[in-house]
Write an enzyme that holds these catalytic residues in place. Structure first.
Site, PDB file in Angstrom:
ATOM      1  N   TYR A   1       0.799  -1.260   0.034  1.00  0.00           N
ATOM      2  CA  TYR A   1       0.228  -0.019  -0.058  1.00  0.00           C
ATOM      3  C   TYR A   1       1.014   1.163  -0.098  1.00  0.00           C
ATOM      4  CZ  TYR A   1      -3.583   3.493   1.593  1.00  0.00           C
ATOM      5  OH  TYR A   1      -4.223   4.412   1.985  1.00  0.00           O
TER       6      TYR A   1
ATOM      7  N   ASP B   1       9.509   2.613  -0.799  1.00  0.00           N
ATOM      8  CA  ASP B   1       8.380   3.520  -0.306  1.00  0.00           C
ATOM      9  C   ASP B   1       8.642   3.130   1.334  1.00  0.00           C
ATOM     10  OD1 ASP B   1       6.045   4.337   1.444  1.00  0.00           O
ATOM     11  OD2 ASP B   1       4.878   3.011   0.435  1.00  0.00           O
TER      12      ASP B   1
ATOM     13  N   LYS C   1       4.662  10.058   7.994  1.00  0.00           N
ATOM     14  CA  LYS C   1       4.184  10.953   9.117  1.00  0.00           C
ATOM     15  C   LYS C   1       5.736  10.879  10.179  1.00  0.00           C
ATOM     16  CE  LYS C   1       1.401   6.833   9.723  1.00  0.00           C
ATOM     17  NZ  LYS C   1       1.490   6.630   8.238  1.00  0.00           N
TER      18      LYS C   1
END
Length: 430
Positions: free
Chosen positions: A146, A241, A269
């Protein structure tokens, strides 16, 4: 299931009147595990506190970034001091430079870095940059990985998409789907075949170097090395990622931990200490194609937001100055792994525990969990029961079998002993 969550139940019923599904991110709805989602009021260290005042040991840590625990005092103080100068400028600040320099000093193979506002935006921008740099349109992603909710990434995605069993997402055009090619994780041969069938058309391969959105899935030996070699041979941009793995597995993230250099790397984050933030960076040769240096456009009013930057800078500086943190995090996770293994191996319940560093997941599976298909074939109904047994006991796991757990520096041996003991009771009484 938890029965004493009256305030959370009231809030969830109220939320559904004004928020789609009652939540602002789908997995929070507990659809994957059943029951009523817990509404959190505050957190400190290793603990969450819900609206009914119940305490939970946190094994999610805001999906990764709370490496040092919740409300880490130096980060809180830095935010309080910075916010007095305003929450946003929409103009350059020296702090953005300091943040970029800090990241470059910690991460191998990053020459230039651009701040954005989320992991989704970082991954979306990195793929756009790869397309602009190569002049090609197609990308390869992996089933179960994802990379945020941009259109191109929702083809056979993991995480919430898998939890809700949405593998064909309405709103994604046929053109986007056609340009997104998918392969099973850990299957180098499948990727080689796709590249051969689309020779000269692949702009990028994007991957979670250690997958966290179908549980914790480790790369098999030679997998990344093979992908790196394939990208070099065919002029394909290799994108890591690292929204989950960045600064968590090591100061230099998965690139350092695995000894692999990506061309571009994305963050979320974690570089804001949990604030809404993201970034993408990499080789100067590629990054200089982003505006205003090049023609690949990307912009954002809140990019480099001063509150997010000071929170992230304070946390990352702590990690850089205290490298023993990573040793301690891994030791804590090893302790949990060993304890869970001791409990489960003495039962008749098939299981797999996957771990790298401070990422870990439990799968009730009879075979190794190496990709999305094997994660999906596990006994995820049993996991749902396990989730609620842990929740009842005050242990907060990700509300989906398709998510990794994250360990923080704040968690204690006693906290982990409790998780081991509750697991033992669950297996005994199931």
């Amino acid at each position: 299931m938890v029965t004493n969550i009256t305030r959370s139940k009231e809030l969830f019923e109220r939320a559904q009147q004004s928020i789609p599904g009652g939540v602002n991110s789908p997995v929070r709805a507990f659809r994957g595990v059943g029951g009523t989602p817990i509404f959190i009021k505050k957190a400190k260290g290793a603990y969450l506190y819900d609206e009914d005042g119940k305490e939970y040991i946190d094994y999610i840590n805001s999906w990764g970034p709370m490496i040092l625990g919740h409300a880490y005092e130096p980060v809180v103080r830095a935010i309080q001091e910075k916010v007095e100068s305003s929450t946003s400028f929409g103009a350059p600040t020296e702090l953005e430079i300091e943040m970029a320099e800090l990241i470059k000093s910690m991460v191998p193979n990053v020459d230039l870095i651009r701040m954005v506002s989320s992991g989704t935006e970082a991954c979306m921008s990195a793929v756009r940059l790869a397309r602009g740099y190569t002049g090609r349109n197609k990308i390869i992603k992996f089933e179960g990985c994802y990379h945020g909710h941009a259109d191109a990434f929702l083809v056979k995605a993991g995480s919430g998409v898998a939890t809700f069993n949405i593998q064909t997402v309405p709103g994604i055009t046929a053109g986007v789907s056609a340009d997104t090619l998918t392969a099973p994780y850990n299957n180098l041969e499948a990727v080689e075949k796709i590249v051969a069938e689309n020779k000269g058309q692949i702009a990028a391969i994007i991957i979670e170097p250690v997958a966290g959105n179908m549980g914790c899935i480790l790369p098999q030996p030679g997998f990344h090395e093979g992908l790196r070699k394939l990208c070099d041979a065919h002029g394909i941009v290799y994108i890591f990622d690292e929204v989950m793995t960045g600064f968590r597995l090591a100061a230099g993230g998965a690139q350092e931990k695995l000894g692999i250099d990506a061309d571009l790397v994305t963050y979320g984050k974690v570089i804001g200490g949990g604030m809404p933030v993201g970034a993408f960076g990499g080789k100067k040769e590629i990054m200089q194609h982003i505006a205003p240096l090049g023609g690949v456009y990307q912009a954002g009013t809140l990019s480099g937001n001063p509150i997010a930057m000071i929170a992230g800078y304070t946390m990352l500086k702590t990690l850089k100055d205290n490298p023993s943190i990573y040793t301690e995090l891994e030791e804590k996770t090893n302790y949990l792994h060993k304890g869970l293994d001791e409990v489960l191996k003495n039962s008749n319940t098939p299981y797999v525990i996957n771990q790298m560093g401070s990422m870990i997941s439990v799968h009730f599976s009879e075979k190794p969990v190496m990709d999305f298909a094997s994660a999906a074939s596990a006994n995820n109904n049993l996991f749902n029961q396990y989730f609620h047994a842990m929740l009842d006991a005050g242990i907060y796991l990700p509300p989906s079998a398709y998510e990794t757990w994250f360990i923080s520096m704040a968690i204690s041996k006693a906290d982990m002993d409790k998780a081991i003991e509750v697991t033992a009771d669950f297996i005994k009484n199931k």
